[in-house]
Design a protein around this motif. Structure first.
Motif, PDB file in Angstrom:
ATOM      1  N   SER A   1      -6.701   0.766  -3.879  1.00 44.71           N
ATOM      2  CA  SER A   1      -7.371   0.797  -5.175  1.00 44.71           C
ATOM      3  C   SER A   1      -7.580  -0.616  -5.707  1.00 44.71           C
ATOM      4  CB  SER A   1      -6.538   1.585  -6.188  1.00 44.71           C
ATOM      5  OG  SER A   1      -6.255   2.886  -5.739  1.00 44.71           O
ATOM      6  N   LEU A   2      -8.659  -0.790  -6.444  1.00 46.98           N
ATOM      7  CA  LEU A   2      -9.025  -1.979  -7.203  1.00 46.98           C
ATOM      8  C   LEU A   2      -9.691  -3.080  -6.382  1.00 46.98           C
ATOM      9  CD1 LEU A   2      -6.099  -2.300  -9.774  1.00 46.98           C
ATOM     10  CD2 LEU A   2      -8.325  -1.218 -10.052  1.00 46.98           C
ATOM     11  N   ARG A   3      -9.033  -3.658  -5.378  1.00 50.77           N
ATOM     12  CA  ARG A   3      -9.628  -4.785  -4.668  1.00 50.77           C
ATOM     13  C   ARG A   3      -9.950  -4.390  -3.227  1.00 50.77           C
ATOM     14  NH1 ARG A   3      -7.271  -8.501  -1.471  1.00 50.77           N
ATOM     15  NH2 ARG A   3      -5.177  -7.898  -2.149  1.00 50.77           N
ATOM     16  N   PRO A   4     -11.150  -4.814  -2.719  1.00 48.53           N
ATOM     17  CA  PRO A   4     -11.461  -4.541  -1.313  1.00 48.53           C
ATOM     18  C   PRO A   4     -10.366  -5.104  -0.408  1.00 48.53           C
ATOM     19  CG  PRO A   4     -13.422  -5.302  -2.453  1.00 48.53           C
ATOM     20  CD  PRO A   4     -12.265  -5.465  -3.414  1.00 48.53           C
ATOM     21  N   PRO A   5      -9.778  -4.267   0.440  1.00 45.15           N
ATOM     22  CA  PRO A   5      -8.516  -4.595   1.101  1.00 45.15           C
ATOM     23  C   PRO A   5      -8.647  -5.093   2.540  1.00 45.15           C
ATOM     24  CG  PRO A   5      -8.932  -2.255   1.258  1.00 45.15           C
ATOM     25  CD  PRO A   5     -10.151  -2.864   0.626  1.00 45.15           C
ATOM     26  N   ALA A   6      -9.298  -6.230   2.785  1.00 50.62           N
ATOM     27  CA  ALA A   6      -9.549  -6.697   4.153  1.00 50.62           C
ATOM     28  C   ALA A   6      -8.272  -6.821   4.969  1.00 50.62           C
ATOM     29  CB  ALA A   6     -10.287  -8.034   4.111  1.00 50.62           C
ATOM     30  N   GLU A   7      -7.248  -7.488   4.426  1.00 48.86           N
ATOM     31  CA  GLU A   7      -6.021  -7.719   5.190  1.00 48.86           C
ATOM     32  C   GLU A   7      -5.257  -6.422   5.413  1.00 48.86           C
ATOM     33  OE1 GLU A   7      -5.075  -8.359   0.836  1.00 48.86           O
ATOM     34  OE2 GLU A   7      -6.736  -8.733   2.208  1.00 48.86           O
TER      35      GLU A   7
END
Length: 320
Positions: free
Chosen positions: A109-115
Protein backbone atom coordinates in the motif's frame (compact mmCIF):
# COMPACT_ATOMS: atom_id res chain seq x y z
CA UNK A 1 -9.32 -13.99 -16.59
CA UNK A 2 -5.84 -13.53 -15.11
CA UNK A 3 -5.84 -15.72 -12.02
CA UNK A 4 -2.39 -16.79 -10.71
CA UNK A 5 -1.71 -20.52 -10.59
CA UNK A 6 -1.55 -20.54 -6.79
CA UNK A 7 -5.20 -19.47 -6.69
CA UNK A 8 -6.74 -21.51 -9.48
CA UNK A 9 -7.51 -24.64 -7.48
CA UNK A 10 -7.50 -23.28 -3.93
CA UNK A 11 -10.48 -20.92 -3.87
CA UNK A 12 -14.08 -21.76 -3.07
CA UNK A 13 -15.13 -18.39 -4.50
CA UNK A 14 -13.03 -15.59 -6.06
CA UNK A 15 -12.61 -13.52 -2.89
CA UNK A 16 -9.75 -12.04 -0.88
CA UNK A 17 -10.51 -11.05 2.69
CA UNK A 18 -9.02 -7.56 2.86
CA UNK A 19 -6.48 -6.76 5.58
CA UNK A 20 -7.90 -4.52 8.31
CA UNK A 21 -6.02 -2.71 11.08
CA UNK A 22 -6.60 -4.36 14.46
CA UNK A 23 -9.51 -6.45 13.13
CA UNK A 24 -7.45 -8.94 11.07
CA UNK A 25 -5.39 -11.40 13.10
CA UNK A 26 -4.38 -15.06 12.88
CA UNK A 27 -7.79 -16.37 13.98
CA UNK A 28 -9.63 -14.51 11.21
CA UNK A 29 -6.99 -15.26 8.55
CA UNK A 30 -6.87 -18.98 9.35
CA UNK A 31 -10.68 -19.23 9.28
CA UNK A 32 -10.83 -17.44 5.92
CA UNK A 33 -8.18 -19.64 4.32
CA UNK A 34 -9.75 -22.84 5.67
CA UNK A 35 -13.09 -21.70 4.25
CA UNK A 36 -11.56 -21.27 0.80
CA UNK A 37 -10.85 -17.55 0.41
CA UNK A 38 -7.57 -15.68 0.77
CA UNK A 39 -7.15 -14.35 4.30
CA UNK A 40 -4.86 -11.41 4.97
CA UNK A 41 -3.64 -9.12 7.75
CA UNK A 42 -1.48 -5.99 8.04
CA UNK A 43 2.03 -6.80 9.27
CA UNK A 44 1.68 -3.87 11.68
CA UNK A 45 -1.11 -5.69 13.54
CA UNK A 46 1.54 -8.03 14.99
CA UNK A 47 3.05 -6.12 17.92
CA UNK A 48 5.83 -6.10 18.92
CA UNK A 49 7.59 -6.75 15.62
CA UNK A 50 8.89 -10.13 16.79
CA UNK A 51 5.29 -11.34 17.01
CA UNK A 52 5.04 -11.31 13.22
CA UNK A 53 7.29 -14.37 13.08
CA UNK A 54 5.04 -16.11 15.62
CA UNK A 55 1.89 -15.26 13.67
CA UNK A 56 3.32 -16.54 10.39
CA UNK A 57 4.53 -19.76 12.01
CA UNK A 58 1.10 -20.33 13.53
CA UNK A 59 -0.82 -19.60 10.32
CA UNK A 60 1.40 -21.81 8.18
CA UNK A 61 1.26 -24.71 10.62
CA UNK A 62 -2.52 -24.51 11.06
CA UNK A 63 -3.17 -24.39 7.32
CA UNK A 64 -0.72 -27.21 6.56
CA UNK A 65 -2.32 -29.46 9.17
CA UNK A 66 -5.84 -28.64 7.96
CA UNK A 67 -4.93 -29.29 4.34
CA UNK A 68 -3.35 -32.62 5.20
CA UNK A 69 -6.45 -33.67 7.15
CA UNK A 70 -8.88 -32.38 4.51
CA UNK A 71 -7.30 -33.06 1.10
CA UNK A 72 -10.58 -32.53 -0.79
CA UNK A 73 -11.23 -29.10 0.75
CA UNK A 74 -10.12 -25.88 -0.98
CA UNK A 75 -7.57 -24.25 1.33
CA UNK A 76 -6.54 -20.81 0.15
CA UNK A 77 -3.12 -19.17 0.59
CA UNK A 78 -2.78 -16.19 2.91
CA UNK A 79 -1.43 -12.68 2.40
CA UNK A 80 0.36 -10.04 4.46
CA UNK A 81 -0.16 -6.32 3.92
CA UNK A 82 2.91 -4.08 4.01
CA UNK A 83 2.50 -0.29 4.40
CA UNK A 84 5.22 1.21 2.19
CA UNK A 85 5.42 4.61 3.85
CA UNK A 86 8.49 6.46 5.10
CA UNK A 87 7.14 6.53 8.65
CA UNK A 88 6.84 2.73 8.81
CA UNK A 89 10.17 2.03 10.47
CA UNK A 90 9.35 -1.70 10.61
CA UNK A 91 9.00 -2.19 6.87
CA UNK A 92 12.44 -3.68 6.19
CA UNK A 93 12.27 -6.07 9.14
CA UNK A 94 8.72 -7.10 8.31
CA UNK A 95 9.57 -7.79 4.69
CA UNK A 96 12.63 -9.81 5.73
CA UNK A 97 10.41 -11.88 8.05
CA UNK A 98 7.88 -12.48 5.28
CA UNK A 99 10.60 -13.48 2.82
CA UNK A 100 12.04 -15.92 5.35
CA UNK A 101 8.59 -17.51 5.70
CA UNK A 102 7.97 -17.33 1.94
CA UNK A 103 4.58 -15.70 2.43
CA UNK A 104 2.54 -16.58 -0.70
CA UNK A 105 1.07 -13.10 -1.32
CA UNK A 106 2.25 -9.67 -0.22
CA UNK A 107 -0.23 -6.80 -0.47
CA UNK A 108 1.50 -3.41 -0.67
CA UNK A 109 0.00 0.00 0.00
CA UNK A 110 0.89 3.65 -0.65
CA UNK A 111 4.25 3.51 -2.47
CA UNK A 112 5.12 1.52 -5.62
CA UNK A 113 7.14 -1.34 -4.12
CA UNK A 114 10.05 -2.10 -6.52
CA UNK A 115 12.39 -3.60 -3.91
CA UNK A 116 9.57 -5.62 -2.33
CA UNK A 117 8.57 -7.04 -5.71
CA UNK A 118 12.14 -8.20 -6.25
CA UNK A 119 12.35 -9.77 -2.81
CA UNK A 120 9.01 -11.58 -3.06
CA UNK A 121 9.61 -12.78 -6.61
CA UNK A 122 12.92 -14.29 -5.44
CA UNK A 123 10.99 -17.18 -3.86
CA UNK A 124 8.04 -17.24 -6.25
CA UNK A 125 5.61 -15.15 -4.22
CA UNK A 126 3.08 -12.67 -5.58
CA UNK A 127 2.74 -8.93 -5.00
CA UNK A 128 -0.64 -7.18 -5.22
CA UNK A 129 -0.63 -3.39 -4.90
CA UNK A 130 -3.65 -1.29 -3.96
CA UNK A 131 -4.42 1.93 -5.84
CA UNK A 132 -7.23 4.47 -6.17
CA UNK A 133 -6.58 5.79 -9.69
CA UNK A 134 -4.95 4.88 -13.00
CA UNK A 135 -1.86 7.02 -12.35
CA UNK A 136 -1.05 5.00 -9.24
CA UNK A 137 -1.81 1.77 -11.11
CA UNK A 138 0.66 2.67 -13.86
CA UNK A 139 3.43 3.27 -11.32
CA UNK A 140 2.80 -0.12 -9.72
CA UNK A 141 2.69 -1.88 -13.09
CA UNK A 142 6.08 -0.35 -13.93
CA UNK A 143 7.47 -1.95 -10.76
CA UNK A 144 6.39 -5.41 -11.92
CA UNK A 145 3.55 -6.18 -9.52
CA UNK A 146 1.46 -9.28 -10.20
CA UNK A 147 -1.88 -7.75 -9.33
CA UNK A 148 -3.61 -4.41 -8.97
CA UNK A 149 -6.21 -3.85 -6.26
CA UNK A 150 -8.63 -1.18 -7.47
CA UNK A 151 -9.95 0.50 -4.32
CA UNK A 152 -13.07 2.22 -5.63
CA UNK A 153 -15.87 4.39 -4.29
CA UNK A 154 -17.71 2.88 -1.34
CA UNK A 155 -14.79 0.82 -0.03
CA UNK A 156 -13.82 0.83 3.61
CA UNK A 157 -10.46 2.12 4.77
CA UNK A 158 -8.56 4.57 2.59
CA UNK A 159 -11.01 4.36 -0.31
CA UNK A 160 -10.95 6.11 -3.63
CA UNK A 161 -13.75 7.98 -5.35
CA UNK A 162 -13.89 6.38 -8.80
CA UNK A 163 -16.62 4.06 -10.03
CA UNK A 164 -15.47 0.45 -10.48
CA UNK A 165 -17.03 0.52 -13.95
CA UNK A 166 -14.56 3.25 -14.90
CA UNK A 167 -11.40 2.21 -13.06
CA UNK A 168 -11.42 -1.53 -13.77
CA UNK A 169 -11.84 -0.93 -17.50
CA UNK A 170 -9.03 1.62 -17.59
CA UNK A 171 -6.66 -0.72 -15.76
CA UNK A 172 -7.55 -3.69 -17.96
CA UNK A 173 -6.68 -1.72 -21.09
CA UNK A 174 -3.09 -1.45 -19.84
CA UNK A 175 -2.60 -4.51 -17.63
CA UNK A 176 -3.03 -8.21 -18.32
CA UNK A 177 -2.28 -9.31 -14.74
CA UNK A 178 -4.67 -9.96 -11.89
CA UNK A 179 -7.19 -7.23 -11.06
CA UNK A 180 -8.83 -7.29 -7.64
CA UNK A 181 -11.85 -5.05 -7.04
CA UNK A 182 -12.63 -3.33 -3.74
CA UNK A 183 -15.72 -1.34 -2.92
CA UNK A 184 -19.06 -1.98 -1.15
CA UNK A 185 -19.18 -5.74 -1.69
CA UNK A 186 -20.55 -8.10 0.94
CA UNK A 187 -22.29 -10.99 -0.84
CA UNK A 188 -21.36 -13.80 -3.20
CA UNK A 189 -23.22 -12.23 -6.12
CA UNK A 190 -21.04 -9.12 -5.65
CA UNK A 191 -18.00 -11.26 -6.45
CA UNK A 192 -19.70 -12.41 -9.64
CA UNK A 193 -20.46 -8.80 -10.55
CA UNK A 194 -16.80 -7.92 -10.04
CA UNK A 195 -15.83 -10.60 -12.53
CA UNK A 196 -18.50 -9.45 -14.97
CA UNK A 197 -16.91 -6.01 -15.30
CA UNK A 198 -13.41 -7.38 -15.81
CA UNK A 199 -11.92 -8.02 -12.37
CA UNK A 200 -10.59 -11.43 -11.37
CA UNK A 201 -11.23 -11.30 -7.64
CA UNK A 202 -13.36 -9.41 -5.13
CA UNK A 203 -11.62 -7.72 -2.20
CA UNK A 204 -13.98 -7.78 0.79
CA UNK A 205 -13.20 -6.33 4.21
CA UNK A 206 -16.18 -4.83 6.03
CA UNK A 207 -18.31 -7.99 5.81
CA UNK A 208 -15.68 -9.90 7.77
CA UNK A 209 -15.72 -7.44 10.66
CA UNK A 210 -19.14 -8.91 11.49
CA UNK A 211 -17.77 -12.41 12.09
CA UNK A 212 -17.06 -14.27 15.30
CA UNK A 213 -13.33 -14.57 14.48
CA UNK A 214 -12.77 -10.86 13.83
CA UNK A 215 -10.72 -9.00 16.44
CA UNK A 216 -13.31 -6.25 16.86
CA UNK A 217 -15.34 -5.01 19.81
CA UNK A 218 -18.86 -6.42 19.93
CA UNK A 219 -20.35 -2.89 19.72
CA UNK A 220 -18.32 -2.38 16.52
CA UNK A 221 -19.75 -5.56 15.01
CA UNK A 222 -23.26 -4.57 16.04
CA UNK A 223 -22.85 -1.10 14.54
CA UNK A 224 -21.87 -2.76 11.24
CA UNK A 225 -25.13 -4.74 11.35
CA UNK A 226 -27.21 -1.71 12.29
CA UNK A 227 -25.75 0.73 9.74
CA UNK A 228 -26.65 1.60 6.16
CA UNK A 229 -24.65 3.08 3.30
CA UNK A 230 -25.75 6.58 4.32
CA UNK A 231 -24.06 6.03 7.69
CA UNK A 232 -20.58 5.98 6.12
CA UNK A 233 -18.60 9.22 6.47
CA UNK A 234 -15.73 9.91 4.05
CA UNK A 235 -13.14 12.14 5.73
CA UNK A 236 -9.40 12.82 5.92
CA UNK A 237 -9.50 14.02 9.54
CA UNK A 238 -8.32 10.90 11.30
CA UNK A 239 -5.26 9.88 9.24
CA UNK A 240 -4.62 12.70 6.78
CA UNK A 241 -5.90 10.57 3.91
CA UNK A 242 -9.57 10.21 3.03
CA UNK A 243 -11.14 7.12 4.47
CA UNK A 244 -14.58 5.67 5.22
CA UNK A 245 -15.86 5.50 8.79
CA UNK A 246 -19.03 4.64 10.69
CA UNK A 247 -21.06 7.74 11.53
CA UNK A 248 -22.11 6.27 14.88
CA UNK A 249 -18.53 5.87 16.10
CA UNK A 250 -17.78 9.51 15.24
CA UNK A 251 -20.84 10.67 17.13
CA UNK A 252 -19.91 8.48 20.11
CA UNK A 253 -16.50 10.17 20.16
CA UNK A 254 -18.15 13.56 20.62
CA UNK A 255 -17.73 14.90 17.10
CA UNK A 256 -20.16 16.14 14.47
CA UNK A 257 -19.75 13.86 11.42
CA UNK A 258 -21.28 16.53 9.18
CA UNK A 259 -18.77 19.20 10.20
CA UNK A 260 -15.34 17.59 10.32
CA UNK A 261 -12.19 19.57 9.44
CA UNK A 262 -9.69 18.23 6.92
CA UNK A 263 -6.78 16.17 8.18
CA UNK A 264 -3.10 16.93 7.66
CA UNK A 265 -1.51 14.44 5.27
CA UNK A 266 1.96 15.43 6.48
CA UNK A 267 1.15 14.04 9.91
CA UNK A 268 0.48 10.53 8.57
CA UNK A 269 2.60 8.24 10.72
CA UNK A 270 2.64 4.45 10.66
CA UNK A 271 5.47 4.04 13.16
CA UNK A 272 2.96 3.18 15.89
CA UNK A 273 0.75 1.02 13.71
CA UNK A 274 -1.60 3.70 12.43
CA UNK A 275 -1.52 7.37 11.60
CA UNK A 276 -3.50 8.09 14.74
CA UNK A 277 -4.30 5.37 17.24
CA UNK A 278 -7.73 6.78 17.93
CA UNK A 279 -8.69 6.32 14.28
CA UNK A 280 -8.54 2.57 14.73
CA UNK A 281 -9.62 2.21 18.35
CA UNK A 282 -12.52 4.62 18.78
CA UNK A 283 -13.32 5.64 15.19
CA UNK A 284 -14.43 2.53 13.33
CA UNK A 285 -13.83 2.02 9.64
CA UNK A 286 -16.37 0.45 7.27
CA UNK A 287 -17.47 0.59 3.66
CA UNK A 288 -20.82 1.34 2.07
CA UNK A 289 -21.62 -2.36 1.84
CA UNK A 290 -22.83 -2.28 5.46
CA UNK A 291 -26.40 -1.89 4.24
CA UNK A 292 -26.56 -5.55 3.24
CA UNK A 293 -24.92 -6.94 6.39
CA UNK A 294 -27.54 -8.18 8.82
CA UNK A 295 -25.85 -10.72 11.08
CA UNK A 296 -22.64 -11.80 12.78
CA UNK A 297 -21.56 -15.27 11.66
CA UNK A 298 -18.61 -17.65 11.89
CA UNK A 299 -16.39 -17.14 8.85
CA UNK A 300 -17.04 -20.60 7.42
CA UNK A 301 -20.81 -20.17 7.56
CA UNK A 302 -20.48 -16.79 5.88
CA UNK A 303 -18.23 -18.06 3.07
CA UNK A 304 -20.50 -21.05 2.41
CA UNK A 305 -23.44 -18.66 2.14
CA UNK A 306 -21.47 -16.44 -0.21
CA UNK A 307 -20.67 -19.49 -2.31
CA UNK A 308 -24.38 -20.27 -2.64
CA UNK A 309 -25.14 -16.66 -3.55
CA UNK A 310 -22.39 -16.68 -6.15
CA UNK A 311 -23.58 -19.82 -7.89
CA UNK A 312 -27.28 -18.89 -7.64
CA UNK A 313 -26.59 -15.54 -9.29
CA UNK A 314 -24.52 -17.19 -12.00
CA UNK A 315 -27.24 -19.74 -12.70
CA UNK A 316 -29.92 -17.04 -12.83
CA UNK A 317 -27.93 -15.01 -15.34
CA UNK A 318 -27.31 -18.05 -17.52
CA UNK A 319 -30.90 -19.29 -17.40
CA UNK A 320 -32.91 -19.30 -20.61
Amino acid sequence: MALPGILKDSLRIPVIGAPMFIVSGPELVIAQCKAGIVGSFPALNARPQEMLDEWLTCIQAELADYKAANPEEPVAPFAVNQICHASNDRLLRDVETCVRHKVPIIITSLRPPAEIVEAVHSYGGLVFHDIINLRHARKAIEQGVDGIIAVCAGAGGHAGTLSPFALVKEIREEFDGTIILSGAMSKGNDALAAQAIGADLAYIGTRFIATTEANAFEPYKQMIVDSRASDIVYTSLFTGVHGSYLRGSIVNSGMDPDNLPDGDKERMNFASGSSKAKAWKDIWGAGQGVGSIHDVLPVRDLVLRMEREYHEARAALCAD
